[in-house]
Design a protein around this motif. Sequence first.
Motif, short mmCIF file in Angstrom:
data_model
loop_
_atom_site.label_atom_id
_atom_site.label_comp_id
_atom_site.label_asym_id
_atom_site.label_seq_id
_atom_site.Cartn_x
_atom_site.Cartn_y
_atom_site.Cartn_z
N UNK A 89 5.01 6.39 -2.22
CA UNK A 89 6.21 6.12 -0.96
C UNK A 89 5.62 4.63 0.03
N UNK A 90 6.17 3.39 0.08
CA UNK A 90 5.67 2.83 1.14
C UNK A 90 6.79 2.95 2.43
N UNK A 91 5.95 3.09 3.46
CA UNK A 91 7.02 2.79 4.67
C UNK A 91 7.55 1.44 5.13
N UNK A 92 8.35 0.76 4.90
CA UNK A 92 8.12 -0.62 5.55
C UNK A 92 9.28 -0.91 6.92
N UNK B 142 20.36 0.84 4.04
CA UNK B 142 19.58 2.18 4.07
C UNK B 142 18.85 2.31 5.40
N UNK B 143 18.50 1.46 5.93
CA UNK B 143 17.53 1.16 7.08
C UNK B 143 17.96 2.01 8.13
N UNK C 148 14.48 0.59 12.31
CA UNK C 148 14.63 -0.47 11.71
C UNK C 148 13.45 -0.73 10.85
N UNK C 149 13.59 0.62 10.26
CA UNK C 149 12.46 1.22 8.78
C UNK C 149 13.20 1.70 7.31
N UNK C 150 12.53 1.47 6.36
CA UNK C 150 13.01 1.93 5.80
C UNK C 150 11.70 2.61 4.64
N UNK D 69 3.01 -8.04 5.38
CA UNK D 69 2.97 -7.65 6.61
C UNK D 69 3.93 -6.53 7.20
N UNK D 70 4.92 -6.51 6.63
CA UNK D 70 5.42 -5.80 6.80
C UNK D 70 5.60 -4.18 6.84
N UNK D 71 4.61 -3.74 5.29
CA UNK D 71 4.37 -2.33 4.93
C UNK D 71 3.88 -1.88 6.55
N UNK D 72 4.05 -0.90 6.53
CA UNK D 72 3.59 -0.35 7.76
C UNK D 72 2.27 0.67 7.33
N UNK D 73 2.91 1.76 6.20
CA UNK D 73 2.24 2.56 5.77
C UNK D 73 2.30 2.61 3.97
#
Length: 131
Positions: free
Chosen positions: A24-27, A40-41, A45-47, A84-88
Motif C-alpha cells: 500500500x502507498x500513502x499519498x 476517495x481522498x 488530503x491523503x489517499x 515526491x507525493x508518496x508519504x509512505x
Amino acid sequence: MTSNRPYILRAFYEWITDNRCTPYILVDTHLAGVLVPQQHVNDDGQIVLNISEGAVASLNMDNYAIRFNARFGGVPTDIQVPVGAVVGIYARENGQGMVFEAEETPEPPEPTPPTSLGKKAAKKPALRVVK
C-alpha cells in the motif's frame, strides 16, 4: 544527486511482494501532478492505494512517478502519483514499511553564461585530407 525515493519505493515494493504481502502507498494529494479519484481522498488530503499485482494493471514505477490503472467503484481509472507525493509504503498485513520525510524540491541551478571562445571555436568542424 537525484532523489533516492524512487529507488527506495521500488525496493520496498519488491520486498513486500516477495514476502507475499500487499503493498500500500500513502499519498499526499495536495502536490502537483497527483491524479487520483478525489471522492476517495480523506479530509487530510491523503489517499491509501493498494498497488498489488491483483489490484492494478500496467503498473509502472519510474524515477518520476508511479502510474497504473485501477478500478474505483467498478470504474477503470488511470492513476498517477509523482514519487515526491508518496508519504509512505507499507505492507497491509503487518504495517512494515517506510515513511518518508517531506522533500524540498531543489531549485534549478543558475545558468552559467557561455564563455568567450573566440570566432574559431564557433565554426563547425571540417575535415580535410592531409598528405
